[in-house]
Design an enzyme around this catalytic site. Sequence first.
Site, PDB file in Angstrom:
ATOM      1  CG  ASP A  97      35.347   3.272  50.449  1.00 40.75           C
ATOM      2  OD1 ASP A  97      34.129   3.448  50.603  1.00 40.75           O
ATOM      3  OD2 ASP A  97      36.046   4.025  49.745  1.00 40.75           O
ATOM      4  CB  SER A  98      35.302   3.280  56.273  1.00 38.94           C
ATOM      5  OG  SER A  98      36.406   4.138  56.038  1.00 38.94           O
ATOM      6  N   GLY A  99      34.496   5.309  53.687  1.00 42.85           N
ATOM      7  CA  GLY A  99      34.321   6.734  53.415  1.00 42.85           C
ATOM      8  C   GLY A  99      35.487   7.556  53.933  1.00 42.85           C
ATOM      9  CG  PHE A 101      41.344   6.933  50.728  1.00 47.42           C
ATOM     10  CD1 PHE A 101      42.660   6.974  51.158  1.00 47.42           C
ATOM     11  CD2 PHE A 101      41.064   7.235  49.399  1.00 47.42           C
ATOM     12  CE1 PHE A 101      43.690   7.299  50.285  1.00 47.42           C
ATOM     13  CE2 PHE A 101      42.083   7.561  48.518  1.00 47.42           C
ATOM     14  CZ  PHE A 101      43.396   7.586  48.958  1.00 47.42           C
ATOM     15  CG  ASP A 151      40.897   3.904  57.856  1.00 43.36           C
ATOM     16  OD1 ASP A 151      39.861   4.285  57.267  1.00 43.36           O
ATOM     17  OD2 ASP A 151      41.918   3.563  57.251  1.00 43.36           O
ATOM     18  CD  GLN A 205      45.632   3.695  57.829  1.00 40.89           C
ATOM     19  OE1 GLN A 205      46.746   4.044  57.401  1.00 40.89           O
ATOM     20  NE2 GLN A 205      44.559   3.673  57.046  1.00 40.89           N
ATOM     21  CG  ASP A 282      40.702  -1.366  46.157  1.00 42.13           C
ATOM     22  OD1 ASP A 282      41.328  -1.581  47.208  1.00 42.13           O
ATOM     23  OD2 ASP A 282      40.428  -0.218  45.765  1.00 42.13           O
ATOM     24  CB  CYS A 328      44.630 -10.025  25.648  1.00 43.38           C
ATOM     25  SG  CYS A 328      43.170  -9.613  26.638  1.00 43.38           S
ATOM     26  CB  CYS A 330      39.685  -9.360  26.832  1.00 44.31           C
ATOM     27  SG  CYS A 330      40.007  -7.901  25.824  1.00 44.31           S
ATOM     28  CB  CYS A 333      42.297  -8.619  22.568  1.00 45.69           C
ATOM     29  SG  CYS A 333      43.114  -7.329  23.535  1.00 45.69           S
ATOM     30  CG  HIS A 359      42.768  -4.696  26.983  1.00 45.34           C
ATOM     31  ND1 HIS A 359      43.161  -5.965  26.625  1.00 45.34           N
ATOM     32  CD2 HIS A 359      43.880  -4.075  27.472  1.00 45.34           C
ATOM     33  CE1 HIS A 359      44.465  -6.105  26.866  1.00 45.34           C
ATOM     34  NE2 HIS A 359      44.917  -4.974  27.380  1.00 45.34           N
TER      35      HIS A 359
HETATM   36 ZN    ZN Z   1      42.309  -7.665  25.695  1.00 43.91          ZN
END
Ligand code: ZN
Length: 386
Positions: A97-99, A101, A151, A205, A282, A328, A330, A333, A359
């Site tokens: 990111d640009s910093g 935020f 921005d 924006q 994200d 799930c 993963c 799990c 998870h």
């Molecule tokens: Zn899981």
Amino acid sequence: MGLSFEVSAESSGGGRRGVLQLPHGVVQTPVFMPVGTAATVKTVQQETLEEIGADGAGAGIILANTYHLYLRPGHELIQRMGGLHRFMSWRRPMLTDSGGFQVFSLAGLRKVTDDGVEFRSHLDGSKHFFSPEHSMAVQIALGADIMMAFDECVETPASWERTSQSMGLTHAWAARSKAYFDAHKHEAPWTAEFGGTQSLFGIVQGGMYADLRRESAERLVEMDFDGYAIGGLAVGEPREVTREMIARSLEILPRDKPRYVMGVGYPDEIEEYARTGVDMMDCVLPTRAARHGLLFRSAEAGETGPAVRMNIKRVEYAEDRRPIDATCACMVCKRYTRAYLRHLFVAKEPLGATLNSIHNLAFYLDTMRRVRDGLAKGDSVNPPGG
Ligand SMILES: [Zn+2]
């Protein structure tokens, strides 16, 4: 060459199945990007990130925060270490990111002029200044595949006049970001070694005003960025407003460039936005929630909604032999019970935060994989919650 983006299938609701080619690899879109604030996705090691999710494919791209890395350990140190990829041993694509935020989140610690923002470090109170040019220089030193224009993030709520004025500053800064980037984009720490350049995205924006969102998208498209982000959303506004602002911006943004909504959201939100044509998202939520014992899982019989939130610290899980989510696949799990995860959380064992994060990240990555598979098969849109 910075990036190439190809859409292979599109749904009637605008959702796109695509492939984004970057200097450090190929990203299947729509994609969810785990947030690695300080060059680490908190509590999860890189080799795990490379395998997370049911298909074992891992995260295709992760994000790092320019503000945090600029303050500690410093972008010049990271540059001397060969750039962010090499420093943290992550060979796949990254985005910074640009910093902006973070700087604008430092209420009372900043001063904005047309030239840039003066702010005080949250670590030691020291004084710093970020201009669009400086944000570009820092991001080039870090060397992520994708960088973001600098921005201004307007406070919420803000009047139309205030939002319009702030948006004007964002556009001026976008032009300055692009001019600096174009002159210096061959200076990434890895360019000499294996070619290719970084890419720069502009940020739409316009606050919660549909006319300003459209105007902002139009101005940025004229500047011709490699991709476009929609910023300043999910800051406490109702969900219908977020949805509306995204839709108005997408109408203007070019269909042949990647489109990224920053900082969203819950699993049902990322699914909904991906189905309407957002390619990248994200959010810190899966990892932050995990460290607080909040887990996402799919609905069981008798429950509603695409994702259920469960709080692992509740006493009802003390002797629960089931995995977090029976559907799930993963690595958490497959192996651990709710009872064990509750014990780790209650005993404040670090492994608890790690397993919970793995998870939750798997749940997000699997959600996007499901959306991608659907789009590839030509799913029509069925927006959750309408
Ligand atoms: Zn899981």
